[in-house]
Design a protein around this motif. Sequence first.
Motif, PDB file in Angstrom:
ATOM      1  N   LEU A 125     -21.576  46.114  92.755  1.00 30.43           N
ATOM      2  CA  LEU A 125     -23.014  46.244  93.007  1.00 30.43           C
ATOM      3  C   LEU A 125     -23.797  45.163  92.266  1.00 30.43           C
ATOM      4  O   LEU A 125     -24.790  44.624  92.787  1.00 30.43           O
ATOM      5  CB  LEU A 125     -23.501  47.632  92.567  1.00 30.43           C
ATOM      6  CG  LEU A 125     -22.892  48.834  93.300  1.00 30.43           C
ATOM      7  CD1 LEU A 125     -23.503  50.132  92.779  1.00 30.43           C
ATOM      8  CD2 LEU A 125     -23.095  48.716  94.809  1.00 30.43           C
ATOM      9  N   LYS A 126     -23.358  44.842  91.066  1.00 33.24           N
ATOM     10  CA  LYS A 126     -24.038  43.798  90.293  1.00 33.24           C
ATOM     11  C   LYS A 126     -23.918  42.454  90.992  1.00 33.24           C
ATOM     12  O   LYS A 126     -24.898  41.686  91.064  1.00 33.24           O
ATOM     13  CB  LYS A 126     -23.442  43.726  88.889  1.00 33.24           C
ATOM     14  CG  LYS A 126     -24.169  42.754  87.961  1.00 33.24           C
ATOM     15  CD  LYS A 126     -23.585  42.794  86.558  1.00 33.24           C
ATOM     16  CE  LYS A 126     -24.330  41.830  85.628  1.00 33.24           C
ATOM     17  NZ  LYS A 126     -23.771  41.860  84.243  1.00 33.24           N
ATOM     18  N   ALA A 131     -30.370  46.466  92.168  1.00 32.81           N
ATOM     19  CA  ALA A 131     -31.199  46.691  90.984  1.00 32.81           C
ATOM     20  C   ALA A 131     -30.487  47.580  89.974  1.00 32.81           C
ATOM     21  O   ALA A 131     -29.724  48.479  90.350  1.00 32.81           O
ATOM     22  CB  ALA A 131     -32.528  47.326  91.391  1.00 32.81           C
ATOM     23  N   LYS A 132     -30.780  47.328  88.694  1.00 33.44           N
ATOM     24  CA  LYS A 132     -30.062  48.014  87.624  1.00 33.44           C
ATOM     25  C   LYS A 132     -30.209  49.530  87.714  1.00 33.44           C
ATOM     26  O   LYS A 132     -29.241  50.267  87.511  1.00 33.44           O
ATOM     27  CB  LYS A 132     -30.549  47.522  86.268  1.00 33.44           C
ATOM     28  CG  LYS A 132     -29.763  48.112  85.104  1.00 33.44           C
ATOM     29  CD  LYS A 132     -30.205  47.519  83.776  1.00 33.44           C
ATOM     30  CE  LYS A 132     -29.386  48.109  82.625  1.00 33.44           C
ATOM     31  NZ  LYS A 132     -29.801  47.539  81.316  1.00 33.44           N
ATOM     32  N   ALA A 133     -31.393  50.017  88.007  1.00 34.53           N
ATOM     33  CA  ALA A 133     -31.616  51.468  88.061  1.00 34.53           C
ATOM     34  C   ALA A 133     -30.759  52.111  89.150  1.00 34.53           C
ATOM     35  O   ALA A 133     -30.110  53.141  88.931  1.00 34.53           O
ATOM     36  CB  ALA A 133     -33.088  51.761  88.300  1.00 34.53           C
ATOM     37  N   GLU A 134     -30.754  51.485  90.344  1.00 36.87           N
ATOM     38  CA  GLU A 134     -29.935  52.023  91.434  1.00 36.87           C
ATOM     39  C   GLU A 134     -28.450  51.896  91.110  1.00 36.87           C
ATOM     40  O   GLU A 134     -27.655  52.789  91.405  1.00 36.87           O
ATOM     41  CB  GLU A 134     -30.255  51.298  92.743  1.00 36.87           C
ATOM     42  CG  GLU A 134     -29.455  51.848  93.922  1.00 36.87           C
ATOM     43  CD  GLU A 134     -29.686  51.095  95.218  1.00 36.87           C
ATOM     44  OE1 GLU A 134     -28.936  51.350  96.181  1.00 36.87           O
ATOM     45  OE2 GLU A 134     -30.605  50.250  95.257  1.00 36.87           O
ATOM     46  N   ARG A 135     -28.093  50.777  90.507  1.00 37.89           N
ATOM     47  CA  ARG A 135     -26.696  50.547  90.130  1.00 37.89           C
ATOM     48  C   ARG A 135     -26.212  51.651  89.191  1.00 37.89           C
ATOM     49  O   ARG A 135     -25.117  52.194  89.354  1.00 37.89           O
ATOM     50  CB  ARG A 135     -26.604  49.175  89.467  1.00 37.89           C
ATOM     51  CG  ARG A 135     -25.218  48.583  89.436  1.00 37.89           C
ATOM     52  CD  ARG A 135     -25.302  47.109  89.138  1.00 37.89           C
ATOM     53  NE  ARG A 135     -25.733  46.800  87.783  1.00 37.89           N
ATOM     54  CZ  ARG A 135     -26.677  45.928  87.467  1.00 37.89           C
ATOM     55  NH1 ARG A 135     -27.318  45.286  88.431  1.00 37.89           N
ATOM     56  NH2 ARG A 135     -26.986  45.681  86.208  1.00 37.89           N
ATOM     57  N   THR A 136     -27.026  51.965  88.191  1.00 41.85           N
ATOM     58  CA  THR A 136     -26.660  52.990  87.215  1.00 41.85           C
ATOM     59  C   THR A 136     -26.547  54.355  87.880  1.00 41.85           C
ATOM     60  O   THR A 136     -25.607  55.112  87.620  1.00 41.85           O
ATOM     61  CB  THR A 136     -27.701  53.039  86.084  1.00 41.85           C
ATOM     62  OG1 THR A 136     -27.746  51.773  85.434  1.00 41.85           O
ATOM     63  CG2 THR A 136     -27.352  54.119  85.067  1.00 41.85           C
ATOM     64  N   GLN A 137     -27.506  54.655  88.752  1.00 44.41           N
ATOM     65  CA  GLN A 137     -27.495  55.945  89.427  1.00 44.41           C
ATOM     66  C   GLN A 137     -26.242  56.109  90.287  1.00 44.41           C
ATOM     67  O   GLN A 137     -25.558  57.140  90.216  1.00 44.41           O
ATOM     68  CB  GLN A 137     -28.738  56.099  90.301  1.00 44.41           C
ATOM     69  CG  GLN A 137     -28.784  57.423  91.071  1.00 44.41           C
ATOM     70  CD  GLN A 137     -29.954  57.485  92.050  1.00 44.41           C
ATOM     71  OE1 GLN A 137     -30.840  56.644  92.023  1.00 44.41           O
ATOM     72  NE2 GLN A 137     -29.937  58.477  92.927  1.00 44.41           N
ATOM     73  N   ARG A 138     -25.931  55.098  91.095  1.00 49.52           N
ATOM     74  CA  ARG A 138     -24.769  55.194  91.978  1.00 49.52           C
ATOM     75  C   ARG A 138     -23.463  55.238  91.194  1.00 49.52           C
ATOM     76  O   ARG A 138     -22.519  55.952  91.556  1.00 49.52           O
ATOM     77  CB  ARG A 138     -24.774  54.030  92.975  1.00 49.52           C
ATOM     78  CG  ARG A 138     -25.840  54.206  94.057  1.00 49.52           C
ATOM     79  CD  ARG A 138     -26.033  52.980  94.908  1.00 49.52           C
ATOM     80  NE  ARG A 138     -24.823  52.561  95.625  1.00 49.52           N
ATOM     81  CZ  ARG A 138     -24.801  51.559  96.514  1.00 49.52           C
ATOM     82  NH1 ARG A 138     -25.930  50.894  96.779  1.00 49.52           N
ATOM     83  NH2 ARG A 138     -23.687  51.228  97.122  1.00 49.52           N
TER      84      ARG A 138
END
Length: 393
Positions: A125-126, A131-138
């Motif tokens: 994803l990176k 985006a970092k927020a979506e990346r963290t959530q997923r």
Amino acid sequence: MNVQASSDGESQVDYTHSPWLDPSATPFIQIKNINKQFGAFTAVNDVSLDIYKGELFALLGGSGCGKTTLLRMLAGFETPTSGSIIIDGVDMNGIPPYERPVNMMFQSYALFPHMSVHKNIAYGLKREGVAKAERTQRTNEILEMVELEEFAKRKPHQLSGGQRQRVALARALIKRPKVLLLDEPLAALDKRLREQTQFELMNIQEKLGITFVVVTHDQEEAMTLATRIAVMDKGDFEQIGTPAQIYENPRSRFIASFIGSANLLDCAVTKRDGDFYSVSQPGVDQPIVVEYDGELAVGANVTLAVRPEKIHVEKRSVANSSVAQGSNQLNGVVKEMAYLGRLSTYHIVTDSGVLIEVTSPNQSRYRDGNHPIDWDDEVTISFAPQSAVLLTE
């Protein structure tokens, strides 16, 4: 397949779990006349296959049969010599791996040793600029799904083999591919962990609804995991079907012996009575009766196949009272046996000199350790006409 009653009282077939039986269903993956050659060597020989959305499909075969080459062509790592691959209605010809709606989980897992579990999973994803927020959530969502939340900060070397396998699976799934390709995904695990992980993999696939295509050489693994199996040999499909279809109705000697164990006897048809055929072995007068729904001529050469677990064995002294009426019966002597805990395996030489393998569940506990059937015992083996299969290939 389920049959349900419609509002007008007529039965309707529910193809939810068996879309390959629905003539109106559109295959999600279409492999059309695919051929792959490496110089003069043909690795995949003009094969065609339809796989439906949400299936967990297995390509099963021994080393060098062409299954991994076919998987790599689905992924785009190999280009077919001829033929086409269509995924979700789009022809994959000329489309590079990174633009295909697939992801691949490799046998080696290929985790980054310097990254934490969380960073390994989020890496794709990176790279795509999510985006970092979506990346963290997923990433957190997929960690919860594979039950690795408490290991998110660990490095791969701090995990067990089964945990590393789940990290690799999570990394492959986080990009939400339409198809996940798995190359021998459980080969590095020990037997107990492999059996446990098979059910975890099935549960994850069912939750996500993603189409899985698994390559394996392990017959039990394919039988456990797959909705359907394509058995490959020398670049060709030998048989395609559900695990039960392939095991109970093998279409050839190769399938009967490759999937599980089977006693294979060369016979000739001597008589037909409706759906029941009498067959005899060369030099043996005693016929064997088998139920068969095909057409066979008297005198035709066939192979009788019967699975070891479908044969009943008793000491000859008590067999007359325990053998089911209408069963085929053969007398013999136990030459070898193995106690395997939950079952015992016997190698029995019949009076005609044929070696028959029989497996029997150990349903009773033998307190003194003595087995009811032992080496050199005279026994009677029996099996129902419906338990054997006649093969013409």
